[in-house]
Design a protein around this motif. Sequence first.
Motif, short mmCIF file in Angstrom:
data_model
loop_
_atom_site.label_atom_id
_atom_site.label_comp_id
_atom_site.label_asym_id
_atom_site.label_seq_id
_atom_site.Cartn_x
_atom_site.Cartn_y
_atom_site.Cartn_z
N PRO A 1 0.82 -1.21 0.00
CA PRO A 1 0.00 0.00 0.00
C PRO A 1 0.86 1.26 0.00
O PRO A 1 1.98 1.27 0.47
N VAL A 2 0.30 2.32 -0.54
CA VAL A 2 0.93 3.63 -0.54
C VAL A 2 0.04 4.55 0.28
O VAL A 2 -1.13 4.73 -0.03
N TYR A 3 0.59 5.08 1.36
CA TYR A 3 -0.19 5.93 2.25
C TYR A 3 0.05 7.40 1.89
O TYR A 3 1.18 7.85 1.85
N ARG A 4 -1.02 8.10 1.64
CA ARG A 4 -0.95 9.52 1.31
C ARG A 4 -1.90 10.28 2.22
O ARG A 4 -2.95 9.77 2.61
N GLU A 5 -1.55 11.52 2.54
CA GLU A 5 -2.42 12.38 3.33
C GLU A 5 -3.59 12.80 2.45
O GLU A 5 -3.39 13.32 1.36
N PRO A 6 -4.84 12.60 2.90
CA PRO A 6 -5.97 12.96 2.05
C PRO A 6 -6.11 14.48 1.87
O PRO A 6 -6.59 14.93 0.85
N HIS A 7 -5.68 15.25 2.84
CA HIS A 7 -5.75 16.70 2.76
C HIS A 7 -4.38 17.27 3.12
O HIS A 7 -4.16 17.68 4.25
N PRO A 8 -3.45 17.31 2.18
CA PRO A 8 -2.11 17.77 2.51
C PRO A 8 -2.08 19.26 2.87
O PRO A 8 -2.89 20.05 2.38
N VAL A 9 -1.16 19.62 3.74
CA VAL A 9 -1.00 21.01 4.17
C VAL A 9 0.02 21.67 3.25
O VAL A 9 1.11 21.16 3.06
N SER A 10 -0.35 22.81 2.68
CA SER A 10 0.58 23.53 1.82
C SER A 10 1.11 24.76 2.54
O SER A 10 0.47 25.30 3.45
N ALA A 11 2.27 25.20 2.14
CA ALA A 11 2.89 26.37 2.76
C ALA A 11 2.08 27.63 2.48
O ALA A 11 2.00 28.51 3.34
N LEU A 12 1.48 27.72 1.32
CA LEU A 12 0.68 28.89 0.98
C LEU A 12 -0.51 29.02 1.91
O LEU A 12 -0.85 30.14 2.34
N ALA A 13 -1.14 27.91 2.26
CA ALA A 13 -2.28 27.96 3.17
C ALA A 13 -1.84 28.39 4.57
O ALA A 13 -2.54 29.16 5.24
N VAL A 14 -0.70 27.90 5.03
CA VAL A 14 -0.20 28.29 6.36
C VAL A 14 0.11 29.78 6.40
O VAL A 14 -0.26 30.49 7.33
N VAL A 15 0.77 30.28 5.37
CA VAL A 15 1.10 31.71 5.32
C VAL A 15 -0.17 32.55 5.21
O VAL A 15 -0.26 33.62 5.81
N SER A 16 -1.16 32.07 4.47
CA SER A 16 -2.43 32.79 4.38
C SER A 16 -3.12 32.85 5.75
O SER A 16 -3.67 33.90 6.12
N GLY A 17 -3.09 31.76 6.50
CA GLY A 17 -3.66 31.76 7.84
C GLY A 17 -2.91 32.70 8.77
O GLY A 17 -3.52 33.41 9.58
N LEU A 18 -1.59 32.72 8.66
CA LEU A 18 -0.80 33.66 9.47
C LEU A 18 -1.15 35.11 9.14
O LEU A 18 -1.33 35.94 10.04
N ALA A 19 -1.25 35.42 7.86
CA ALA A 19 -1.55 36.79 7.45
C ALA A 19 -2.95 37.22 7.86
O ALA A 19 -3.15 38.33 8.38
N ALA A 20 -3.93 36.35 7.66
CA ALA A 20 -5.30 36.69 8.02
C ALA A 20 -5.44 36.90 9.52
O ALA A 20 -6.12 37.83 9.97
N THR A 21 -4.79 36.07 10.31
CA THR A 21 -4.89 36.21 11.76
C THR A 21 -4.12 37.43 12.25
O THR A 21 -4.53 38.08 13.22
N THR A 22 -3.04 37.78 11.60
CA THR A 22 -2.32 39.00 11.97
C THR A 22 -3.20 40.23 11.74
O THR A 22 -3.26 41.13 12.59
N VAL A 23 -3.89 40.27 10.62
CA VAL A 23 -4.82 41.37 10.37
C VAL A 23 -5.95 41.35 11.39
O VAL A 23 -6.36 42.40 11.91
N TRP A 24 -6.46 40.17 11.71
CA TRP A 24 -7.53 40.02 12.71
C TRP A 24 -7.10 40.60 14.06
O TRP A 24 -7.83 41.34 14.71
N PHE A 25 -5.90 40.25 14.50
CA PHE A 25 -5.41 40.74 15.79
C PHE A 25 -5.12 42.24 15.74
O PHE A 25 -5.31 42.93 16.74
N ALA A 26 -4.65 42.73 14.61
CA ALA A 26 -4.41 44.17 14.49
C ALA A 26 -5.72 44.95 14.59
O ALA A 26 -5.78 46.00 15.24
N LEU A 27 -6.76 44.44 13.95
CA LEU A 27 -8.06 45.11 14.03
C LEU A 27 -8.62 45.08 15.44
O LEU A 27 -9.11 46.10 15.95
N PHE A 28 -8.57 43.93 16.08
CA PHE A 28 -9.09 43.83 17.44
C PHE A 28 -8.23 44.61 18.43
O PHE A 28 -8.76 45.25 19.34
N GLY A 29 -6.92 44.56 18.27
CA GLY A 29 -6.04 45.28 19.18
C GLY A 29 -6.17 46.79 19.07
O GLY A 29 -5.99 47.51 20.04
N SER A 30 -6.53 47.26 17.89
CA SER A 30 -6.67 48.71 17.71
C SER A 30 -7.93 49.25 18.37
O SER A 30 -8.08 50.47 18.52
#
Length: 133
Positions: free
Chosen positions: A38-67
């Motif tokens: 058998p070949v085991y593969r992750e059904p929903h692989p994590v990409s670097a672009l998605a992680v960076v997008s989550g980081l950026a969106a949450t940074t904006v979220w915290f900046a808005l709430f912190g302000s």
Amino acid sequence: MADRPAPWPAAAPPPPGYLPPQRDQQLPSSYPGLPPRPVYREPHPVSALAVVSGLAATTVWFALFGSLGRDLASYAWWTIGAAVSAWLVSLLLAVLGDRGMAVGVAVASGAGLSLAMGFVAARWIGTQDWPLW
């Protein structure tokens, strides 16, 4: 000068079946019904672009709430609210959505909350007065 000892005898080849079959060799006919490995593969692989997008969106979220905060106490409470809501969104994304985005949101919200609590701790250490009450 002493005589040289006799060289070691050459090693005999291993008995048949001792070594695993090579890639280009076929298995013996005694294994006809084995399925391929058998070949085991992750059904929903994590990409670097998605992680960076989550980081950026949450940074904006915290900046808005912190302000929204006027002083340290209100900034800290707004940041706590932003972190709790970001963690809920991260949990929802991990279960139903993009896991990479969930990782980015969770990492950024942890960093933002740590920063705010660092400010609270510095004020508490400096003035001996808990700023959140």
